[in-house]
Scaffold this motif. Structure first.
Motif, PDB file in Angstrom:
ATOM      1  N   CYS A 190       0.847  -1.190   0.000  1.00  0.00           N
ATOM      2  CA  CYS A 190       0.000   0.000   0.000  1.00  0.00           C
ATOM      3  C   CYS A 190       0.881   1.239   0.000  1.00  0.00           C
ATOM      4  O   CYS A 190       1.836   1.322   0.787  1.00  0.00           O
ATOM      5  N   ILE A 191       0.570   2.198  -0.880  1.00  0.00           N
ATOM      6  CA  ILE A 191       1.283   3.470  -0.939  1.00  0.00           C
ATOM      7  C   ILE A 191       0.319   4.567  -0.509  1.00  0.00           C
ATOM      8  O   ILE A 191      -0.787   4.677  -1.049  1.00  0.00           O
ATOM      9  N   ILE A 192       0.727   5.364   0.479  1.00  0.00           N
ATOM     10  CA  ILE A 192      -0.102   6.448   0.995  1.00  0.00           C
ATOM     11  C   ILE A 192       0.536   7.772   0.591  1.00  0.00           C
ATOM     12  O   ILE A 192       1.716   8.010   0.856  1.00  0.00           O
ATOM     13  N   VAL A 193      -0.253   8.614  -0.053  1.00  0.00           N
ATOM     14  CA  VAL A 193       0.226   9.895  -0.575  1.00  0.00           C
ATOM     15  C   VAL A 193      -0.520  11.013   0.140  1.00  0.00           C
ATOM     16  O   VAL A 193      -1.751  11.001   0.192  1.00  0.00           O
ATOM     17  N   ASP A 194       0.207  11.983   0.703  1.00  0.00           N
ATOM     18  CA  ASP A 194      -0.501  13.118   1.284  1.00  0.00           C
ATOM     19  C   ASP A 194      -0.341  14.350   0.405  1.00  0.00           C
ATOM     20  O   ASP A 194       0.612  14.476  -0.366  1.00  0.00           O
ATOM     21  N   ALA A 195      -1.292  15.261   0.519  1.00  0.00           N
ATOM     22  CA  ALA A 195      -1.367  16.406  -0.378  1.00  0.00           C
ATOM     23  C   ALA A 195      -0.376  17.514  -0.045  1.00  0.00           C
ATOM     24  O   ALA A 195      -0.423  18.586  -0.648  1.00  0.00           O
ATOM     25  N   ASN A 196       0.555  17.252   0.877  1.00  0.00           N
ATOM     26  CA  ASN A 196       1.665  18.178   1.066  1.00  0.00           C
ATOM     27  C   ASN A 196       2.594  18.153  -0.143  1.00  0.00           C
ATOM     28  O   ASN A 196       3.327  19.114  -0.382  1.00  0.00           O
TER      29      ASN A 196
END
Length: 358
Positions: A190-196
């Protein structure tokens, strides 16, 4: 995986430090053939680096913000343009980093990819993050920009009076640097991307083909729209109502319609935080609202990060939807009851016990 490639993979598992020549002799193959299979395994994400570091199963990779939070709390009414007595504290922060810490505390194997300054504050931040169980060797160090820092001043009631955020360093986490992490990204569960992350970086991620589940966190109303290019690739998106409106460019006030609109944009599952009203879950098959657990909040910092980590952990535990949402909300509630952005006692056992004690 083809048979011969699989044979090489199994031989490396037995002896990760073996030379290519030793592997060739053991398998009855040429060294050139072994080298070709190793290259293929590396491209596919089964081998992560030198010494034939093999990819682990169910690995989370979080890409996003990591910074130091500095809070000044006045002990009396704040006087402008003057020095005020009070307390000052420092803690680890950043949405991506907080999610990674929560996942690690819940027993998941998680790598953090973030950009941190080559300074004392950065050294402290990495050590604090590593001590929670997060793999930090993929963190990138920048030799000129300082570690991201959030400086807040609160009055004697704990209300924010002013803040300065120096997050310039996050923009250095670009496509070129992430492309050097392809093996890790290809091997992830699983890859988690944040909008920073910058728009360009998120657009690059949207163009990649990963076998991993892809999860997005909208972070804030100001940054949420950066996720637009990656919406059709997202298996899960965590937002609040304002962030959802920002992504959609909408003035819609019905949270269910907001969630449905995000599904229409290609998102598979939506976790829409409703604040004190709980969380709304929507997918093509299900739509339900789950209320918050009763709690006595101390600080709301990090509660959304705990909500997302808790939901992902619950799914990994094979909990049904009702139990997964309850577990996620319990993680958020425990964090609300803590003065820290990450509850130091957040474990599966403690969260489960917290729910049972309600």
């Amino acid at each position: 995986m083809k048979h011969q490639t699989y044979r090489v993979y199994e031989a490396i598992k037995l002896d990760p430090l073996a030379s290519q020549q030793a592997l060739a002799e053991r398998l009855g193959m040429s060294r050139e053939s072994v080298a070709g299979h190793i290259m293929q395994l590396t491209r596919q994400g089964y081998i992560l680096g030198k010494g034939y570091l093999l990819a682990e199963q169910n690995t989370y990779v979080v890409i996003g913000g990591a910074n130091v939070d500095i809070h000044g709390h006045s002990t009396d009414t704040i006087t402008s343009h003057d020095s005020n007595p009070g307390t000052i504290s420092q803690s680890p922060g950043g949405v991506g980093r907080n999610i990674a810490e929560n996942l690690a505390r819940l027993g998941e194997h998680v790598h953090l990819i973030a950009s941190i300054g080559l300074d004392q504050r950065g050294n402290w931040l990495i050590e604090q993050t590593r001590s929670t169980g997060v793999e930090t060797h993929n963190i990138l160090r920048h030799d000129t920009l300082p570690t991201g820092t959030y400086l807040a001043i609160n009055n004697d009631s704990g209300q924010l009076q002013a803040a300065i955020a120096d997050m310039r360093i996050i923009d250095t986490l670009d496509a070129q640097k992430l492309s050097q992490k392809q093996a890790l990204l290809q091997s992830a569960y699983c890859i988690i991307v944040d909008a920073n992350l910058s728009c360009d970086t998120i657009t690059w991620l949207a163009r990649q083909t990963f076998s991993a589940q892809l999860v997005g966190d909208a972070v804030s109303t100001a940054k949420a729209a950066r996720l637009r290019p990656i919406l059709p690739k997202l298996n899960l998106l965590k937002v609040n109502q304002d962030e959802a409106r920002a992504i959609l460019g909408s003035t819609e006030t019905d949270p269910k319609k907001l969630a449905q609109a995000l599904l229409h944009e290609g998102v598979d599952e939506v976790l829409l935080s409703l604040g004190s009203q709980g969380v709304l879950y929507f997918s093509a098959e299900h739509g339900q609202q789950t209320p918050c657990h009763p709690t006595l909040p101390i600080s709301d910092t990090g509660a959304g990060d705990a909500l997302l980590a808790g939901y992902l952990s619950a799914c990994q535990q094979n909990k049904n939807l009702d139990d997964s949402l309850s577990f996620a909300l319990a993680c958020a509630a425990m964090t609300l009851e803590s003065p820290h952005a990450n509850h130091p006692e957040l474990t599966v056992q403690n969260v489960t016990q917290w729910i049972e004690d309600l």
